[in-house]
Design an enzyme around this catalytic site. Structure first.
Site, short mmCIF file in Angstrom:
data_model
loop_
_atom_site.label_atom_id
_atom_site.label_comp_id
_atom_site.label_asym_id
_atom_site.label_seq_id
_atom_site.Cartn_x
_atom_site.Cartn_y
_atom_site.Cartn_z
N VAL A 48 -4.30 1.41 -7.62
CA VAL A 48 -5.41 2.18 -8.33
C VAL A 48 -6.56 1.50 -8.37
O VAL A 48 -7.76 1.89 -8.38
CB VAL A 48 -4.98 2.53 -9.99
CG1 VAL A 48 -4.73 1.24 -10.55
CG2 VAL A 48 -5.82 3.45 -10.56
N LYS A 49 -6.55 -0.11 -8.48
CA LYS A 49 -7.50 -0.75 -8.13
C LYS A 49 -8.38 -0.56 -7.08
O LYS A 49 -9.69 -0.91 -7.04
CB LYS A 49 -7.40 -2.35 -8.41
CG LYS A 49 -6.43 -2.88 -7.25
CD LYS A 49 -5.92 -4.28 -7.66
CE LYS A 49 -5.10 -4.83 -6.33
NZ LYS A 49 -4.62 -6.11 -6.60
#
Length: 228
Positions: free
Chosen positions: A111-112
């Site tokens: 997700v980062k």
């Protein structure tokens, strides 16, 4: 004007500097200027050389793999998957063989994400399974049963390991699954030639600088039937 760096198996000193300039001249840099030299261990020297080259570039002879699908926003990607597939799109990612370099696959999946862009885990209509590093091909095939797409990152390239591993993977999927059940096979890494997809038996190759949104847009284009 170009700048290049290299190492020669010559002890640091004036003789080594002269050897560096001689090599630069043979490379077509004329005149060449030695801007940096430093001893690198026993009997080796590292150089940085700057100079002019007279070679021309023929842009008409340059071939690249052009993007043949629209680059969508996160909202468009989620909407297309929900409307056209009517289910979540399942993705399995891994580094296969002895490759332990997960930075690339993590940048696409986690997700980062990368450079301010969220990875595929961010998209609510995508289900992501990241198997991590050094995954065997049989384990990948087993984990990908029922998946829509398999994403594989390969950074280790000694003795063309990335090509060997990719061909082994594509052959294993062809043997294990009929064509209508086989997931999309997508590979990426800095040393891949994006034009070799057919030769390696995969559906798509992504090279250096690929973003998560570009991969997600491709998946929608291929799997959700989004028009180009």
């Amino acid at each position: 004007m170009v700048q290049t760096s290299f190492t020669l198996p010559v002890p640091a000193g004036r003789r080594a500097d002269g050897a560096a300039l001689q090599l630069a001249a043979k490379m077509g840099m004329e005149p060449a200027m030695l801007v940096h030299s430093r001893a690198m261990g026993d009997g080796h020297t590292f150089f940085v050389v700057y100079g002019r080259v007279r070679h021309a570039v023929d842009l008409g002879a340059v071939t690249v793999a052009e993007r043949d699908f629209p680059l969508l926003t996160a909202t468009e990607i989620n909407t297309a998957v929900k409307r056209r597939l009517r289910r979540k799109l399942a993705i399995v990612g891994a580094c296969i063989g002895t490759d332990a370099h997960t930075v690339g696959i993590d940048a696409i999946l986690n997700v980062k994400g990368i450079a301010g862009e969220k990875g595929l885990e961010y998209y609510r209509e995508l289900t992501v399974t990241n198997l991590g590093a050094q995954v065997s091909v049989p384990d990948l095939v087993e984990a990908a049963a029922g998946a829509d797409a398999v994403l594989v990152s390969q950074v280790v390239t000694q003795r063309d390991a990335h090509l060997h591993n990719t061909r082994e993977m594509s052959a294993a999927f062809r043997e294990a699954m009929p064509a209508h059940r086989r997931p999309l096979l997508i590979v990426g890494g800095p040393r891949f030639d994006e034009g070799m997809a057919a030769d390696l038996g995969v559906d798509r190759i992504f090279g250096r600088g690929t973003t998560p949104r570009e991969v997600a847009s491709y998946l929608v284009h291929r799997l959700a039937g989004e028009p180009s």
